[in-house]
Design an enzyme around this catalytic site. Structure first.
Site, PDB file in Angstrom:
ATOM      1  N   SER A 240      13.510  15.100   9.134  1.00  0.00           N
ATOM      2  CA  SER A 240      13.889  16.304   8.365  1.00  0.00           C
ATOM      3  C   SER A 240      15.376  16.291   8.017  1.00  0.00           C
ATOM      4  O   SER A 240      15.766  16.669   6.899  1.00  0.00           O
ATOM      5  CB  SER A 240      13.525  17.577   9.131  1.00  0.00           C
ATOM      6  OG  SER A 240      14.063  17.561  10.432  1.00  0.00           O
ATOM      7  N   HIS A 270       6.488  14.238  13.583  1.00  0.00           N
ATOM      8  CA  HIS A 270       7.752  14.995  13.672  1.00  0.00           C
ATOM      9  C   HIS A 270       7.407  16.444  14.055  1.00  0.00           C
ATOM     10  O   HIS A 270       6.824  16.678  15.108  1.00  0.00           O
ATOM     11  CB  HIS A 270       8.467  14.864  12.317  1.00  0.00           C
ATOM     12  CG  HIS A 270       9.889  15.332  12.286  1.00  0.00           C
ATOM     13  ND1 HIS A 270      10.634  15.578  13.407  1.00  0.00           N
ATOM     14  CD2 HIS A 270      10.718  15.592  11.228  1.00  0.00           C
ATOM     15  CE1 HIS A 270      11.855  15.966  13.049  1.00  0.00           C
ATOM     16  NE2 HIS A 270      11.932  15.995  11.727  1.00  0.00           N
ATOM     17  N   HIS A 317       9.772   9.442  22.065  1.00  0.00           N
ATOM     18  CA  HIS A 317      10.837   9.802  21.111  1.00  0.00           C
ATOM     19  C   HIS A 317      11.460   8.523  20.567  1.00  0.00           C
ATOM     20  O   HIS A 317      11.515   7.507  21.260  1.00  0.00           O
ATOM     21  CB  HIS A 317      11.917  10.646  21.791  1.00  0.00           C
ATOM     22  CG  HIS A 317      12.754  11.401  20.802  1.00  0.00           C
ATOM     23  ND1 HIS A 317      13.882  10.860  20.239  1.00  0.00           N
ATOM     24  CD2 HIS A 317      12.597  12.627  20.255  1.00  0.00           C
ATOM     25  CE1 HIS A 317      14.390  11.740  19.393  1.00  0.00           C
ATOM     26  NE2 HIS A 317      13.635  12.819  19.380  1.00  0.00           N
ATOM     27  N   ARG A 326      15.697  19.973  25.583  1.00  0.00           N
ATOM     28  CA  ARG A 326      15.090  21.116  24.888  1.00  0.00           C
ATOM     29  C   ARG A 326      13.768  21.484  25.568  1.00  0.00           C
ATOM     30  O   ARG A 326      13.382  22.646  25.621  1.00  0.00           O
ATOM     31  CB  ARG A 326      14.860  20.775  23.408  1.00  0.00           C
ATOM     32  CG  ARG A 326      16.146  20.430  22.664  1.00  0.00           C
ATOM     33  CD  ARG A 326      15.885  19.921  21.269  1.00  0.00           C
ATOM     34  NE  ARG A 326      15.103  18.700  21.251  1.00  0.00           N
ATOM     35  CZ  ARG A 326      14.652  18.096  20.154  1.00  0.00           C
ATOM     36  NH1 ARG A 326      14.920  18.615  18.963  1.00  0.00           N
ATOM     37  NH2 ARG A 326      13.959  16.983  20.229  1.00  0.00           N
ATOM     38  N   ASP A 372       8.535  19.262  21.494  1.00  0.00           N
ATOM     39  CA  ASP A 372       7.263  19.799  21.013  1.00  0.00           C
ATOM     40  C   ASP A 372       6.211  19.943  22.115  1.00  0.00           C
ATOM     41  O   ASP A 372       5.196  20.611  21.926  1.00  0.00           O
ATOM     42  CB  ASP A 372       6.699  18.909  19.900  1.00  0.00           C
ATOM     43  CG  ASP A 372       7.593  18.932  18.671  1.00  0.00           C
ATOM     44  OD1 ASP A 372       8.100  20.011  18.341  1.00  0.00           O
ATOM     45  OD2 ASP A 372       7.806  17.870  18.058  1.00  0.00           O
TER      46      ASP A 372
HETATM   47  N1  CMX Z   1       1.409   8.339  22.972  1.00  0.00           N
HETATM   48  C1  CMX Z   1       0.855   7.114  22.749  1.00  0.00           C
HETATM   49  N2  CMX Z   1       1.525   6.091  22.209  1.00  0.00           N
HETATM   50  C2  CMX Z   1       2.809   6.283  21.919  1.00  0.00           C
HETATM   51  C3  CMX Z   1       3.464   7.506  22.156  1.00  0.00           C
HETATM   52  C4  CMX Z   1       2.708   8.563  22.693  1.00  0.00           C
HETATM   53  N3  CMX Z   1       3.222   9.780  22.888  1.00  0.00           N
HETATM   54  N4  CMX Z   1       4.753   7.390  21.761  1.00  0.00           N
HETATM   55  C5  CMX Z   1       4.895   6.137  21.271  1.00  0.00           C
HETATM   56  N5  CMX Z   1       3.718   5.472  21.372  1.00  0.00           N
HETATM   57  C6  CMX Z   1       3.414   4.135  20.868  1.00  0.00           C
HETATM   58  C7  CMX Z   1       3.718   4.081  19.379  1.00  0.00           C
HETATM   59  O1  CMX Z   1       2.662   4.640  18.613  1.00  0.00           O
HETATM   60  C8  CMX Z   1       3.939   2.615  19.161  1.00  0.00           C
HETATM   61  O2  CMX Z   1       2.674   1.996  19.120  1.00  0.00           O
HETATM   62  P1  CMX Z   1       2.377   0.769  18.094  1.00  0.00           P
HETATM   63  O3  CMX Z   1       3.272  -0.323  18.556  1.00  0.00           O
HETATM   64  O4  CMX Z   1       0.929   0.507  18.262  1.00  0.00           O
HETATM   65  O5  CMX Z   1       2.747   1.257  16.724  1.00  0.00           O
HETATM   66  C9  CMX Z   1       4.605   2.191  20.480  1.00  0.00           C
HETATM   67  O6  CMX Z   1       4.287   3.197  21.447  1.00  0.00           O
HETATM   68  C10 CMX Z   1       6.112   2.086  20.369  1.00  0.00           C
HETATM   69  O7  CMX Z   1       6.612   3.311  19.871  1.00  0.00           O
HETATM   70  P2  CMX Z   1       8.078   3.828  20.278  1.00  0.00           P
HETATM   71  O8  CMX Z   1       9.062   2.823  19.795  1.00  0.00           O
HETATM   72  O9  CMX Z   1       8.120   4.201  21.716  1.00  0.00           O
HETATM   73  O10 CMX Z   1       8.161   5.204  19.468  1.00  0.00           O
HETATM   74  P3  CMX Z   1       8.602   5.402  17.958  1.00  0.00           P
HETATM   75  O11 CMX Z   1      10.080   5.483  17.914  1.00  0.00           O
HETATM   76  O12 CMX Z   1       7.939   4.426  17.046  1.00  0.00           O
HETATM   77  O13 CMX Z   1       7.973   6.826  17.642  1.00  0.00           O
HETATM   78  C11 CMX Z   1       7.410   9.065  18.132  1.00  0.00           C
HETATM   79  C12 CMX Z   1       8.497   8.014  18.203  1.00  0.00           C
HETATM   80  C13 CMX Z   1       8.002  10.409  18.536  1.00  0.00           C
HETATM   81  C14 CMX Z   1       6.894   9.159  16.690  1.00  0.00           C
HETATM   82  C15 CMX Z   1       6.254   8.668  19.088  1.00  0.00           C
HETATM   83  O14 CMX Z   1       6.722   8.655  20.411  1.00  0.00           O
HETATM   84  C16 CMX Z   1       5.046   9.558  18.980  1.00  0.00           C
HETATM   85  O15 CMX Z   1       4.183   9.312  18.129  1.00  0.00           O
HETATM   86  N6  CMX Z   1       4.939  10.624  19.846  1.00  0.00           N
HETATM   87  C17 CMX Z   1       3.882  11.606  19.716  1.00  0.00           C
HETATM   88  C18 CMX Z   1       4.172  12.574  18.578  1.00  0.00           C
HETATM   89  C19 CMX Z   1       5.327  13.480  18.901  1.00  0.00           C
HETATM   90  O16 CMX Z   1       5.433  14.045  19.987  1.00  0.00           O
HETATM   91  N7  CMX Z   1       6.240  13.677  17.930  1.00  0.00           N
HETATM   92  C20 CMX Z   1       7.344  14.640  18.053  1.00  0.00           C
HETATM   93  C21 CMX Z   1       8.706  13.993  18.163  1.00  0.00           C
HETATM   94  C22 CMX Z   1       9.788  15.046  18.217  1.00  0.00           C
HETATM   95  C23 CMX Z   1       9.997  15.668  16.853  1.00  0.00           C
HETATM   96  O17 CMX Z   1      10.456  14.928  15.951  1.00  0.00           O
HETATM   97  O18 CMX Z   1       9.661  16.827  16.650  1.00  0.00           O
END
Ligand code: CMX
Length: 434
Positions: A240, A270, A317, A326, A372
């Protein structure tokens, strides 16, 4: 000193500092990008400036150098309240200085004075289907205000570049004054009786937002203030923030820029994650006949989610590598106001169980909860149970950080953003075959 006067002084000082930094250190390297980073969402490449906050992977966010416990302690509170006023964090983000009680009162008054919304905007919102996602309505509501942008008007009249920040500031103040009423009306038309609740002059920004949603509970006003403070900014690279900044770099006005940023916030990775968390929790409780799970049942549900290829919402994250402060602040609020709530108990159990499972699963770099993971259960407790709406609350708060930075973008004369992209063929020729 009045806000705009203080800001003008700060801008003059910063312009000098940045000029000197660029002159004396402009060629020094901040970061280099690897092939993995180019394919991998540009993680950790230091290549943009964001003045309002900085995120440390282990400690979490600092707003202008102040941590979350510090802003909770130091920012002015409402009369009889214990949580910081959002007007205070806004002042801090914009100027880098902690405001006095009088300063925040002035911001409240100024936002009240600017809060009248043109009829056409209500008409636009009323033309939208009620079952349209609240984030879509919110983004359209912001765009419906765009014709009133002072920046666009002044730009068309030939405003010199050095003055760009001034109408950007005015647009920001108008937007922040008007967003709560737009958001609250979206809530009322989508889920309630569709009648607008008028704002009350005596209330601060957060309490007035709660009031316009139709909730006049002092405890919820406190939650709203805390919520609006916690979600306001998370440095510049998140979707964002970066989107608002990128679109703004084309000199699109603050309305276009913010609306675009909100479209990014609407993604499930996000801002939408807060609604996904509640959805996940409710599904689990439904499956168990409304009961809290045992730890074994919870572990199984978490593994089932992972094994079906889905993410555990609210965990992980892109930058953080520890529990998000937070999350901790919201947990403290829950422990104080609703320790016996079933949903809160389940969120706490997930906190005990999920990090270990995510670590064993071995994919997520950060097995800890983010903001979140907690916010939805607090809203639910106070009666805001329409979880599609949660990202709109996030958006109203996030507007403070991204718009304050947009003023700084204009004040520092930051140019059009245009990073270089390459093709896989280019990588083959220039990296693989070298
Ligand atoms: N559950 C399961 N798998 C997860 C995970 C979770 N909560 N968080 C990361 N992973 C996975 C990723 O999907 C990725 O898998 P692939 O290699 O198969 O693509 C792997 O672990 C590596 O990811 P990462 O480097 O640890 O995380 P990213 O920086 O790519 O993504 C985020 C960060 C937040 C998108 C991810 O942790 C996620 O999808 N979390 C769940 C959704 C969420 O809570 N989002 C809110 C974030 C805060 C906000 O912006 O509001």
């Amino acid at each position: 000193m009045p806000l705009k006067e203080l800001l003008t002084k700060k801008i003059t000082e910063m312009q000098e500092q940045v000029k000197t930094i660029l002159k004396e250190h402009g060629e020094k390297v901040l970061s280099q990008a690897t092939v993995s980073q180019a394919y991998g969402g540009m993680r950790d490449i230091k290549c943009m400036v964001w003045e309002t906050s900085l995120l440390d992977p282990m400690e979490g966010i600092r707003f202008r150098g102040y941590s979350i416990p510090e802003v909770r302690e130091k920012l002015p509170k409402a009369k009889g309240g214990e949580e910081p006023l959002p007007e205070g964090i806004f002042w801090l983000l914009l100027t880098g200085e902690l405001p006095s009680k009088k300063d925040v009162r002035e911001v409240t008054k100024e936002w009240q004075a600017r809060s009248e919304i043109p009829k056409e905007v209500w008409k636009t919102l009323n033309a939208l289907p009620k079952n349209m996602h609240p984030m879509t309505q919110f983004s359209i509501g912001i765009l419906a205000l765009q014709p009133y942008s002072l920046f666009s008007k002044k730009y068309e009249e030939g405003l010199p570049k050095a003055q760009y920040w001034d109408p950007t500031y005015e647009d920001m103040m108008n937007l922040l004054a008007q967003l709560p009423a737009i958001a609250a009306y979206i809530y009322r038309r989508t889920y309630k009786d569709g009648k607008r609740v008028r704002g009350k002059k005596a209330l601060d920004w957060g309490a007035n937002f709660a009031h316009m949603m139709g909730i006049d509970n002092p405890e919820y006003s406190e939650l709203m203030r805390l919520y609006l403070v916690l979600h306001c900014d998370h440095e510049g690279g998140n979707v964002s923030a970066h989107t608002t900044h990128l679109v703004g770099s084309a000199l699109s006005d603050p309305y276009y820029s913010l609306s675009a940023g909100m479209d990014g916030l609407a993604g499930p990775l996000h801002g939408l994650a807060n609604q996904e968390v509640l959805h996940w929790i409710q599904n689990l409780m439904k499956k168990l006949g409304g009961k809290l799970p045992t730890k074994d049942e919870l572990s199984k549900a978490l593994w089932d989610t992972l094994n079906s290829g889905q993410v555990i919402p609210g965990y992980g994250h892109a930058v953080l590598r520890k529990t998000d402060p937070r999350y901790v602040a919201q947990r403290e609020f829950a422990l104080k106001h609703m320790p016996e709530d079933e949903h809160f108990k389940l969120v706490s159990m997930i906190y005990e169980v999920a990090p270990d499972i995510l670590t064993k699963h071995g994919k997520a770099k950060n097995p800890w909860p983010n903001v979140d993971a907690h916010s939805g259960v607090l809203q639910w407790y106070y009666g805001v149970r329409e979880y599609d709406f949660y990202s709109v609350l996030f958006g109203v708060s996030r507007a403070m950080g991204v718009l304050a930075q947009l003023v700084w973008d204009r004040a520092l004369g930051l140019p059009l953003e245009r990073p270089k992209s390459v093709t896989t063929e280019w990588i083959k020729q220039n990296v693989v075959n070298k």
